[in-house]
Write an enzyme that holds these catalytic residues in place. Structure first.
Site, PDB file in Angstrom:
ATOM      1  N   ASP A 128      -4.623   1.204   4.546  1.00  0.00           N
ATOM      2  CA  ASP A 128      -5.861   0.524   4.130  1.00  0.00           C
ATOM      3  C   ASP A 128      -6.528   1.328   3.003  1.00  0.00           C
ATOM      4  O   ASP A 128      -6.909   0.766   1.967  1.00  0.00           O
ATOM      5  CB  ASP A 128      -6.855   0.428   5.304  1.00  0.00           C
ATOM      6  CG  ASP A 128      -6.324  -0.377   6.489  1.00  0.00           C
ATOM      7  OD1 ASP A 128      -6.900  -1.411   6.819  1.00  0.00           O
ATOM      8  OD2 ASP A 128      -5.309   0.046   7.080  1.00  0.00           O
ATOM      9  N   THR A 167      -5.018  -5.513  10.434  1.00  0.00           N
ATOM     10  CA  THR A 167      -4.541  -4.136  10.678  1.00  0.00           C
ATOM     11  C   THR A 167      -3.882  -4.019  12.050  1.00  0.00           C
ATOM     12  O   THR A 167      -2.902  -3.282  12.211  1.00  0.00           O
ATOM     13  CB  THR A 167      -5.719  -3.141  10.544  1.00  0.00           C
ATOM     14  OG1 THR A 167      -6.350  -3.392   9.290  1.00  0.00           O
ATOM     15  CG2 THR A 167      -5.240  -1.706  10.565  1.00  0.00           C
TER      16      THR A 167
END
Ligand SMILES: Nc1ncnc2c1ncn2[C@@H]1O[C@H](COP(=O)(O)OS(=O)(=O)O)[C@@H](OP(=O)(O)O)[C@H]1O
Ligand SMILES: [Mg+2]
Length: 446
Positions: free
Chosen positions: A143, A235
């Site tokens: 990320d 995620t």
């Protein structure tokens, strides 16, 4: 101390006629204009790289060139050809297409593609550097790294634009080991995508990487040009070995104009290599290419949503996590619509991508809690990609999605995406069940 006589002498000196000083300012302005004129005239004759280095080193000029390049005007593009930080190929592409947002679309696609090189490496790596954020959701080195790469590319190409990003560098600034892990994957991805450096720039080191990550703090989505990025959407899916997406959108005055979704784990086109990249510009349709393709050499393929005549024919997709959407309410809606096929569960905006690719028809996302506010980066890119593929996106009360209210979509609850042909039928059923289950739409907070 000067003798008072000399002060008096200076004070009593005959004043210079005002026209004398204005003549000299005019002269300076005149010669400055002449020099600029000469520069603009000979610029086309100079090597592009020289002009790049010379002019793009001034932030003001980069801002001006961004505006000129973004205007989509033929003349602007010719000026852009000389002044923008771009390869010849890029500029040729812009000049020949002349389509609005061609440059934005191209840079967004390349930035997402480069970020995907990084996320794919982390996806298969043993160490993902997972940290739990204050909202209890996970974040990984993928990320942070993907956000640094994309924001670096935006900063280089569109320095005047604002950015909304999901992540910030807070966790990294207090954890040098984690920062080093992120830098390792960023520098590796940069080395593997050296060919993109002319278009997307680079990241000079750890401190610039942290600076880039922090460029996404904008809170105003209503005015001007604002990019919204989810560097790794889904995620939890990413960590579980499921679907995830890199999602980038450009909003102009609160309307999504450009969207790009990179989906590294979606099945490839025509049975080819896994991974697709979809992009859309308002009014220009949605296109798809293989994610690993040389984007400049690959013809984009138009993609459209399946035009079904009754919702009962649909297959519908929903999220995997039961904490993110209400599977029971979604099942009830599907049954009421007469849908008999089982749901397809996918993480991330790969759901929007799937229906834009005609691999499913409906996306149902009903809230688990009415206090949850959907995030702008979880929907902006997917929204335009479905709409431009011939779909309709609305909230569970049938209201259009309001992207003008900041980092969250607080004026909407739930999310549904469907083909235009069945939108009335689907929205009617979803609205009725939503009102029964959650109550009427909450009053606007504005
Ligand atoms: N309670 C709740 N309700 C709705 N949505 C939530 C909730 N909590 C988190 N999120 C956001 O969901 C994003 C992931 O959505 P998905 O569609 O991938 O969910 S699912 O895992 O497939 O169910 C996820 O995005 P990422 O953080 O990028 O993964 C979150 O922004
Ligand atoms: Mg997300």
């Amino acid at each position: 101390m000067k003798p008072s006589g000399s002060i008096r002498a200076a004070g009593t000196r005959t004043p210079r006629p005002p026209e004398e000083s204005s003549i000299s300012i005019n002269t300076i302005l005149f010669w400055a204009a002449v020099c600029l004129g000469i520069l603009f005239t000979i610029a086309p004759l100079l090597p592009l790289r020289f002009v790049d280095v010379f002019l793009l080193s001034t932030p003001l000029f980069r801002r001006v060139s961004t505006s000129v390049c973004s205007s989509g005007l033929g003349a602007g593009l010719r000026v852009a050809e000389r002044f923008c930080s771009a390869s010849h190929l890029q500029v040729r592409t812009m000049a020949s297409s002349g389509a609005p947002y061609a440059w934005e679309r191209r840079i967004a696609e390349l930035a997402v593609q480069r970020a995907a090189v990084l996320t794919k490496a982390v996806y298969t790596a043993r160490v993902k550097g997972t940290v739990t954020k204050s909202d209890k959701s996970p974040v990984t080195i993928a990320d942070f790294g993907a956000q640094a790469l994309v924001f670096g590319a935006l900063e280089r190409n569109f320095p005047a634009d604002n950015i909304i990003g999901e992540e910030d560098s807070g966790d990294l600034r207090t954890n040098s080991d984690l920062t080093s892990l992120v830098w390792d994957v960023v520098s590796t991805a940069l080395a593997e995508t050296q060919g993109l450096e002319g278009d997307l720039g680079t990241v000079s080191g750890q401190s610039q990487m942290l600076e880039f990550i922090d460029k996404g703090a904008c809170a105003n989505s209503a005015t001007g040009r604002v990019w919204a990025l989810d560097p790794v959407d889904g995620t939890k899916g990413f960590l579980r070995g499921g679907q995830y997406a890199i999602a980038l959108a450009l909003l102009v005055d609160g309307v999504v104009q450009v969207g790009v979704l990179g989906c590294p784990n979606l099945p490839g086109l025509d049975g080819g290599e896994e991974g697709v990249i979809l992009s859309a510009v308002r009014g220009q349709g949605t296109t798809v290419k293989p994610l690993s393709a040389d984007l400049d050499k690959t013809e984009p393929r138009k993609t459209t949503i399946n035009a079904i005549s009754s919702a009962s024919e649909a297959s519908f997709c929903e999220g995997v996590e039961s904490g993110h959407s209400a599977h029971d309410v979604q099942a009830r809606i599907a049954t009421t619509l007469g849908i008999t096929k089982p749901s397809v569960q996918l993480d991330s905006q790969a759901k929007y991508a799937s229906i834009a690719l005609g691999r499913g028809e409906l996306y149902l996302r009903l809230p688990v809690s009415m206090t949850y506010e959907e995030k702008i980066w979880d929907h902006a890119a997917g929204n335009i990609i479905v709409e431009e593929a011939g779909g309709v996106v609305a909230d569970m009360y049938g209201r259009p999605i309001d992207f003008t209210v900041g980092r969250t979509l607080k004026e909407n609850k739930g999310m549904i995406a469907m083909p235009k042909q069945v939108s009335e039928e689907v929205m009617k059923v979803v609205r009725e069940i939503a009102v029964e289950h959650y109550g009427p739409p909450p009053k606007s907070s504005l």
